[in-house]
Design a protein around this motif. Structure first.
Motif, PDB file in Angstrom:
ATOM      1  N   ASP A   1       0.833  -1.204   0.000  1.00  0.00           N
ATOM      2  CA  ASP A   1       0.000   0.000   0.000  1.00  0.00           C
ATOM      3  C   ASP A   1       0.868   1.255   0.000  1.00  0.00           C
ATOM      4  OD1 ASP A   1      -2.221  -1.586   0.030  1.00  0.00           O
ATOM      5  OD2 ASP A   1      -2.582  -1.405   2.190  1.00  0.00           O
ATOM      6  N   TRP A   2       1.926   1.226   0.787  1.00  0.00           N
ATOM      7  CA  TRP A   2       2.801   2.406   0.852  1.00  0.00           C
ATOM      8  C   TRP A   2       3.497   2.636  -0.483  1.00  0.00           C
ATOM      9  CZ3 TRP A   2       8.483   2.291   2.129  1.00  0.00           C
ATOM     10  CH2 TRP A   2       9.017   3.597   2.201  1.00  0.00           C
ATOM     11  N   LEU A   3       4.087   1.580  -1.027  1.00  0.00           N
ATOM     12  CA  LEU A   3       4.792   1.720  -2.305  1.00  0.00           C
ATOM     13  C   LEU A   3       3.832   2.070  -3.438  1.00  0.00           C
ATOM     14  CD1 LEU A   3       7.276  -1.293  -2.044  1.00  0.00           C
ATOM     15  CD2 LEU A   3       7.838   1.139  -1.878  1.00  0.00           C
ATOM     16  N   SER A   4       2.617   1.537  -3.387  1.00  0.00           N
ATOM     17  CA  SER A   4       1.627   1.884  -4.401  1.00  0.00           C
ATOM     18  C   SER A   4       1.302   3.365  -4.355  1.00  0.00           C
ATOM     19  CB  SER A   4       0.354   1.048  -4.185  1.00  0.00           C
ATOM     20  OG  SER A   4      -0.612   1.348  -5.171  1.00  0.00           O
ATOM     21  N   GLY A   5       1.230   3.894  -3.133  1.00  0.00           N
ATOM     22  CA  GLY A   5       0.999   5.337  -2.999  1.00  0.00           C
ATOM     23  C   GLY A   5       2.151   6.146  -3.553  1.00  0.00           C
ATOM     24  N   LEU A   6       3.378   5.703  -3.269  1.00  0.00           N
ATOM     25  CA  LEU A   6       4.548   6.396  -3.805  1.00  0.00           C
ATOM     26  C   LEU A   6       4.548   6.348  -5.329  1.00  0.00           C
ATOM     27  CD1 LEU A   6       7.405   5.142  -1.414  1.00  0.00           C
ATOM     28  CD2 LEU A   6       6.325   7.393  -1.404  1.00  0.00           C
ATOM     29  N   PHE A   7       4.200   5.193  -5.889  1.00  0.00           N
ATOM     30  CA  PHE A   7       4.186   5.046  -7.346  1.00  0.00           C
ATOM     31  C   PHE A   7       3.145   5.970  -7.973  1.00  0.00           C
ATOM     32  CE2 PHE A   7       2.806   3.261 -11.334  1.00  0.00           C
ATOM     33  CZ  PHE A   7       3.965   2.801 -11.929  1.00  0.00           C
ATOM     34  N   THR A   8       1.954   5.981  -7.414  1.00  0.00           N
ATOM     35  CA  THR A   8       0.880   6.800  -7.979  1.00  0.00           C
ATOM     36  C   THR A   8       1.228   8.278  -7.923  1.00  0.00           C
ATOM     37  OG1 THR A   8      -0.745   5.140  -7.311  1.00  0.00           O
ATOM     38  CG2 THR A   8      -1.567   7.355  -7.795  1.00  0.00           C
ATOM     39  N   ALA A   9       1.820   8.684  -6.768  1.00  0.00           N
ATOM     40  CA  ALA A   9       2.187  10.100  -6.614  1.00  0.00           C
ATOM     41  C   ALA A   9       3.314  10.490  -7.549  1.00  0.00           C
ATOM     42  CB  ALA A   9       2.590  10.373  -5.161  1.00  0.00           C
ATOM     43  N   GLY A  10       4.241   9.555  -7.807  1.00  0.00           N
ATOM     44  CA  GLY A  10       5.407   9.886  -8.626  1.00  0.00           C
ATOM     45  C   GLY A  10       5.217   9.685 -10.105  1.00  0.00           C
ATOM     46  N   ALA A  11       4.247   8.819 -10.520  1.00  0.00           N
ATOM     47  CA  ALA A  11       4.098   8.478 -11.932  1.00  0.00           C
ATOM     48  C   ALA A  11       3.455   9.597 -12.736  1.00  0.00           C
ATOM     49  CB  ALA A  11       3.282   7.200 -12.071  1.00  0.00           C
ATOM     50  N   GLY A  12       2.537  10.341 -12.117  1.00  0.00           N
ATOM     51  CA  GLY A  12       1.877  11.428 -12.850  1.00  0.00           C
ATOM     52  C   GLY A  12       1.176  10.916 -14.091  1.00  0.00           C
TER      53      GLY A  12
ATOM     54  N   SER B   1       5.187  -0.207 -14.446  1.00  0.00           N
ATOM     55  CA  SER B   1       4.591  -0.899 -13.292  1.00  0.00           C
ATOM     56  C   SER B   1       5.674  -1.184 -12.266  1.00  0.00           C
ATOM     57  CB  SER B   1       3.902  -2.194 -13.720  1.00  0.00           C
ATOM     58  OG  SER B   1       4.848  -3.119 -14.256  1.00  0.00           O
ATOM     59  N   LEU B   2       5.230  -1.330 -11.031  1.00  0.00           N
ATOM     60  CA  LEU B   2       6.141  -1.687  -9.936  1.00  0.00           C
ATOM     61  C   LEU B   2       5.869  -3.141  -9.570  1.00  0.00           C
ATOM     62  CD1 LEU B   2       8.310  -0.664  -7.959  1.00  0.00           C
ATOM     63  CD2 LEU B   2       6.460  -0.087  -6.359  1.00  0.00           C
ATOM     64  N   VAL B   3       6.938  -3.946  -9.535  1.00  0.00           N
ATOM     65  CA  VAL B   3       6.803  -5.396  -9.362  1.00  0.00           C
ATOM     66  C   VAL B   3       7.644  -5.849  -8.178  1.00  0.00           C
ATOM     67  CG1 VAL B   3       7.031  -7.637 -10.495  1.00  0.00           C
ATOM     68  CG2 VAL B   3       6.509  -5.602 -11.859  1.00  0.00           C
TER      69      VAL B   3
ATOM     70  N   ASP C   1      12.749  -6.454  -2.521  1.00  0.00           N
ATOM     71  CA  ASP C   1      13.215  -6.774  -3.874  1.00  0.00           C
ATOM     72  C   ASP C   1      12.207  -6.205  -4.868  1.00  0.00           C
ATOM     73  OD1 ASP C   1      15.366  -8.206  -2.860  1.00  0.00           O
ATOM     74  OD2 ASP C   1      14.211 -10.053  -2.733  1.00  0.00           O
ATOM     75  N   LEU C   2      12.608  -5.134  -5.586  1.00  0.00           N
ATOM     76  CA  LEU C   2      11.681  -4.405  -6.446  1.00  0.00           C
ATOM     77  C   LEU C   2      12.225  -4.263  -7.859  1.00  0.00           C
ATOM     78  CD1 LEU C   2      10.643  -1.581  -3.943  1.00  0.00           C
ATOM     79  CD2 LEU C   2       9.184  -3.444  -4.762  1.00  0.00           C
ATOM     80  N   LEU C   3      11.315  -4.360  -8.809  1.00  0.00           N
ATOM     81  CA  LEU C   3      11.623  -4.137 -10.222  1.00  0.00           C
ATOM     82  C   LEU C   3      10.683  -3.058 -10.739  1.00  0.00           C
ATOM     83  CD1 LEU C   3      12.705  -4.774 -13.104  1.00  0.00           C
ATOM     84  CD2 LEU C   3      10.995  -6.610 -13.203  1.00  0.00           C
ATOM     85  N   LEU C   4      11.261  -1.951 -11.259  1.00  0.00           N
ATOM     86  CA  LEU C   4      10.469  -0.929 -11.934  1.00  0.00           C
ATOM     87  C   LEU C   4      10.467  -1.291 -13.418  1.00  0.00           C
ATOM     88  CD1 LEU C   4       8.823   1.634 -11.972  1.00  0.00           C
ATOM     89  CD2 LEU C   4      10.953   2.965 -12.015  1.00  0.00           C
ATOM     90  N   LEU C   5       9.340  -1.753 -13.887  1.00  0.00           N
ATOM     91  CA  LEU C   5       9.211  -2.247 -15.251  1.00  0.00           C
ATOM     92  C   LEU C   5       8.603  -1.157 -16.134  1.00  0.00           C
ATOM     93  CD1 LEU C   5       9.592  -4.991 -16.772  1.00  0.00           C
ATOM     94  CD2 LEU C   5       7.165  -5.443 -16.312  1.00  0.00           C
ATOM     95  N   HIS C   6       9.160  -0.970 -17.329  1.00  0.00           N
ATOM     96  CA  HIS C   6       8.631   0.072 -18.220  1.00  0.00           C
ATOM     97  C   HIS C   6       8.763  -0.387 -19.664  1.00  0.00           C
ATOM     98  CE1 HIS C   6      12.596   1.614 -19.628  1.00  0.00           C
ATOM     99  NE2 HIS C   6      12.996   1.080 -18.484  1.00  0.00           N
TER     100      HIS C   6
ATOM    101  N   ALA D   1       1.810  -2.033  -8.456  1.00  0.00           N
ATOM    102  CA  ALA D   1       1.141  -0.818  -8.930  1.00  0.00           C
ATOM    103  C   ALA D   1       1.460  -0.604 -10.405  1.00  0.00           C
ATOM    104  CB  ALA D   1       1.579   0.388  -8.105  1.00  0.00           C
ATOM    105  N   GLY D   2       0.645   0.246 -11.069  1.00  0.00           N
ATOM    106  CA  GLY D   2       0.917   0.616 -12.451  1.00  0.00           C
ATOM    107  C   GLY D   2       0.210  -0.265 -13.453  1.00  0.00           C
ATOM    108  N   ASP D   3       0.865  -0.506 -14.560  1.00  0.00           N
ATOM    109  CA  ASP D   3       0.285  -1.211 -15.694  1.00  0.00           C
ATOM    110  C   ASP D   3       0.260  -2.713 -15.424  1.00  0.00           C
ATOM    111  OD1 ASP D   3      -0.348  -2.361 -18.126  1.00  0.00           O
ATOM    112  OD2 ASP D   3       0.835  -0.943 -19.301  1.00  0.00           O
ATOM    113  N   LEU D   4      -0.910  -3.243 -15.060  1.00  0.00           N
ATOM    114  CA  LEU D   4      -1.039  -4.664 -14.721  1.00  0.00           C
ATOM    115  C   LEU D   4      -0.724  -5.551 -15.918  1.00  0.00           C
ATOM    116  CD1 LEU D   4      -1.859  -6.933 -12.802  1.00  0.00           C
ATOM    117  CD2 LEU D   4      -4.251  -6.529 -13.455  1.00  0.00           C
ATOM    118  N   GLY D   5      -1.124  -5.121 -17.110  1.00  0.00           N
ATOM    119  CA  GLY D   5      -0.871  -5.921 -18.298  1.00  0.00           C
ATOM    120  C   GLY D   5       0.609  -6.093 -18.562  1.00  0.00           C
TER     121      GLY D   5
END
Length: 815
Positions: free
Chosen positions: A46-57, A63-65, A82-87, A144-148
């Motif tokens: 929940d915390w990281l999802s909030g950070l992602f939403t606030a920062g992604a604009g 997506s954050l994995v 252990d985090l992967l920022l996928l784009h 968070a982000g693009d689920l697909g």
């Protein structure tokens, strides 16, 4: 952008609120184990999802994995994130800015972070190059982000893993083996690494990866509970130390035990060892299955071409009654009925260990589910199979662990439960109590040629520390248990007393040799009074060395060995008056005398077969007693070549000789000639016994030279190539000049094998010595045979001649 700027921009996302909530969660006594780990992962999501939403604009295609342990939702208090920022690669600058807005708040809270920023193609390419990356991606979970985007990567990674499994799984197995070599086995270490040691969390994760390949799967029973227990201990360790550590150090074990509500540190270690044992056994079974599948895939195309596309049938090779080898494992024969054959678990285990092959998981589980308990006392075959299993050397360990994993050991030996997984808080000891006992049996198997009763040595090795599961002096408690166990498994009163003495005094020699004055006659006399006989002394000497070698390198040295040997020699001198009785003193029974007279009258062999049974102690014989073998009585007019002829005929008919006696009978007055009497206990190697008439006919042919026994046995050996099996100690032949006044005693200690007695008898015949009597015993896989021989005139052999015969016989057996 500085860390301060990022911190300011993410304050609305609630890092302070997350930190406070995290602290409350970790200090809640009511929540622990899987619920706390899942809640911590959800809170972090929940915390990281909030950070992602606030920062992604306005950024899309990102997506954050969560990967690795975080991806599995297994967050311990001090676990890495252990985090992967996928784009999708569309806006690299925006992605970099988003990464800063994610990583800096994590670092500012002092949390460990393992992070990466990749496109799906980069992630797959890196996974293909780095096995550890690929393993982490197998547990990828969307935050968070693009689920697909996340779903497509996960699908592609799993497909890559399955397609590449024949190549990647051997790499993973090698990685696990290298880690085990560095870190040791979790189930035996006093300060284990819960993650890296063999049987730890890394191996549990590797088993998940194997299952994801669809190539093989681990035994599921108990595995999830074992993994949960190790994770619970790691959680408690993190909370007790405040550090991200996986090593369970001695000074922290009491605190960790208290955190988990356990009685003490020993209880904690025992639970850790039990969990590790489940994971280790599951790993062994799984990697064996992986190897079998990969070998099958490699061979199948060639076999299909040879067989015209038909499916090949797995070859099944018999090992023992109800036990066969198939595809590199020991399985039950199709006709085996465990519910009717209580000896089958021990027979299968002994056959597997002797062949150096693993017991199949399916076979062990079927045995555990259906076999009925052994009667008390055990039948003779069960005792023999236990001794054979214990005397098989290093393969015994794997087979014993397979039986123990399914509860068969405690079914056979209930007292084993108290020593199972029991730690030994002594830096000298390498193993838990139960593994030390098995290691001692493995070491003792190397010394079976040094003792006259290898069966007692091996059972004493198994039981010598059995008292460590009870309060007080473990030797005193162990003596009581050993008496009970030995009687239950069918030893007679004399043997029970010897085993009890060995267990009670298994430390006597080493403690006396290193702590007392060996020049003092009182020291030697005290040991002699305790030991009582040369045979017990011989056993105690071998047990002492096996016990020390199985303890660890610090427990034995050439200095200790020399002191113990000196003590044994002095005690043996005191006990030297115990001379064995003359083997000729036995009086023949009425049946033996009848057969001897018939043989003398007809001038040809006469034999009788009689089934032997042993009802349980305290019970009358039932209407359907269990057959334990057959007594074979043979009377033969005295002539050269009787021993090799009889032994060779029995070997031809696949009869195993358990015990054998050969002696010359004095016939009543008025009856000319002399007769040799053979009183043997035999059992069929496979199937049923041959008819007595056929045995007699072949024996007549063997004695008159018309039956080529050596050629027939050689043809059979050539048709059945030897398996790799156990590397047995070399045979040992010795002369005992003081054992008899009337003959020279030559003793042979060797690995039992088909045709062994035939080879010995023929070698003695070739040496032109006369056989006065023979005493043969097969103890498990060991043969201990004594031959009373004389020269042509009936006198004992001169010393030099006796040694020459012994050396030639030993060379024959080694060849």
């Amino acid at each position: 952008m500085t860390g301060t700027d990022v911190q300011k921009e993410t304050e609305d996302s609630g890092p302070g609120g997350y930190a406070a909530a995290r602290l409350r969660l970790l200090t809640e006594e009511a929540r622990s184990g899987p619920p706390r780990r899942a809640a911590l992962a959800e809170l972090t999501d929940d915390w990281l999802s909030g950070l992602f939403t606030a920062g992604a604009g306005e950024l899309r295609g990102a997506s954050l994995v969560a990967v690795g342990g975080y991806g599995r939702g297994e967050l311990s208090p001090r676990s890495d994130l252990d985090l992967l920022l996928l784009h999708d690669g569309g806006d690299p600058k925006a992605v970099a800015a988003l990464a800063d807005r994610l990583w800096y708040p994590v670092w500012d809270l002092g949390l460990a972070l393992d992070h990466s920023v990749r496109t799906p193609a980069e992630a797959r390419r890196t996974a293909g190059e780095d096995l550890k990356v690929q393993l982490g991606l197998l547990d990828a979970r969307h935050i968070a982000g693009d689920l697909g985007l996340t779903a497509s990567l996960r699908t592609a990674v799993l497909a890559d893993w399955r397609n590449q499994a024949p190549k990647r799984l051997p790499e993973l197995q090698e990685l696990c083996a290298e880690r085990a070599e560095r870190q040791g086995e979790l189930q035996y270490l006093l300060e284990p690494d819960l993650k890296e040691a063999r049987g730890g969390l890394r191996d549990a994760t590797a088993l998940r990866a194997v299952a994801a390949s669809w190539l093989a799967d681990a035994p599921r029973e108990g595995l999830a509970d074992a993994r949960r227990r190790l994770l619970d201990v790691r959680d408690a360790l993190h909370l007790a130390t405040g550090r991200a550590t996986d090593r369970l150090a001695l000074q922290e074990q009491d605190q960790v035990a208290a955190e988990l509500g356990l009685l003490d540190a020993d209880t904690l270690l025992r639970q850790v060892y039990e969990a590790a044992r489940v994971v280790s056994y599951a790993s062994d079974v799984t990697w064996r299955e992986v190897g079998r599948v990969l070998r099958s895939r490699a061979v199948r195309p060639r076999l299909r071409a040879m067989l015209g596309g038909g499916k090949p049938t797995a070859e099944r090779s018999p090992l023992a009654e109800g036990v066969v080898e198939q595809d590199g494992e020991v399985v039950l024969a199709r006709a085996a009925r465990p519910e009717r054959d209580p000896v089958l678990p021990l027979r299968a285990a002994a056959a597997a260990a002797q062949a150096g092959l693993p017991l199949s998981l399916h076979a062990v589980r079927r045995l555990a589910a259906t076999v009925r308990p052994l009667p008390t006392p055990w039948p003779a075959e069960a005792r023999e199979q236990l001794v054979t299993l214990l005397g098989s050397g290093r393969p015994t360990v794997e087979v014993w662990e397979a039986l123990e994993a399914e509860g068969l050991i405690t079914l056979l030996l209930p007292d084993w439960e108290r020593v199972r997984c029991r730690p030994q808080r002594n830096a000298v000891h390498l193993w838990t109590v139960d593994r030390h006992l098995i290691e001692t049996a493995v070491r003792a198997s190397e010394f079976t040629r040094r003792v006259g009763r290898p069966d007692l040595l091996l059972v004493a090795a198994l039981l010598h520390d059995i008292g460590k599961g009870w309060p007080g002096d473990h030797s005193v408690a162990g003596e009581i248990i050993a008496r009970d166990v030995a009687a239950r498994i069918g030893f007679d009163r004399h043997d029970v007393a010897v085993l009890a003495t060995l267990v009670r005094h298994h430390l006597l020699l080493v403690e006396t040799a290193t702590r007392r004055d060996l020049e003092d006659p009182a020291t030697v006399r005290a040991v002699a009074d305790v030991v009582g006989s040369p045979g017990t002394l011989e056993l105690l000497h071998a047990l002492t060395e096996a016990d020390a070698l199985a303890t660890g390198p610090a427990a034995w040295s050439s200095w200790r060995g020399s002191l113990v040997t000196e003590l044994v020699e002095r005690v043996a001198a005191v006990l030297a008056g115990d001379a064995p009785a003359d083997p000729q003193d036995a009086t023949p029974t009425a049946e033996q005398e009848r057969l001897a007279l018939e043989a003398a009258a007809t001038g040809s062999p006469v034999l009788a077969l009689r089934a032997q049974t042993e009802p349980p102690a305290g019970q009358e014989p039932s209407g359907d007693p269990e057959p334990l073998g057959v007594e074979l009585l043979i009377a033969v007019p005295d002539q050269p070549g009787v021993l090799p002829a009889v032994a060779g005929v029995l070997a031809m008919h696949r009869l195993t000789v358990r015990t054998a006696e050969l002696r010359s009978l004095t016939l009543p007055d008025g009856v000319d000639g002399s007769v040799l009497l053979l009183d043997w206990r035999v059992a069929a190697e496979y199937g049923s016994l041959p008819q007595a008439a056929r045995l007699r006919a072949d024996l007549v042919r063997a004695l008159d030279g018309s039956l080529d026994i050596a050629g027939r046995l050689a043809e059979r050996d050539a048709a059945y190539p030897r398996r790799r099996g156990v590397v047995a100690p070399p045979p040992r032949v010795s002369v005992h000049p003081a054992a008899s006044r009337l003959a020279t005693v030559i003793e042979v200690r060797s690995q039992d094998a088909p045709g062994l007695l035939f080879r010995i008898g023929r070698a003695l015949e070739d040496a032109s010595v006369r056989m006065r009597s023979a005493h043969v015993s097969t103890l498990g896989a060991n043969a201990v045979d004594a031959f009373y021989v004389t020269g042509a005139r009936g006198a004992p052999l001169p010393g030099d001649e006796a040694e020459s015969v012994a050396r030639k016989l030993e060379e024959t057996l080694r060849g």
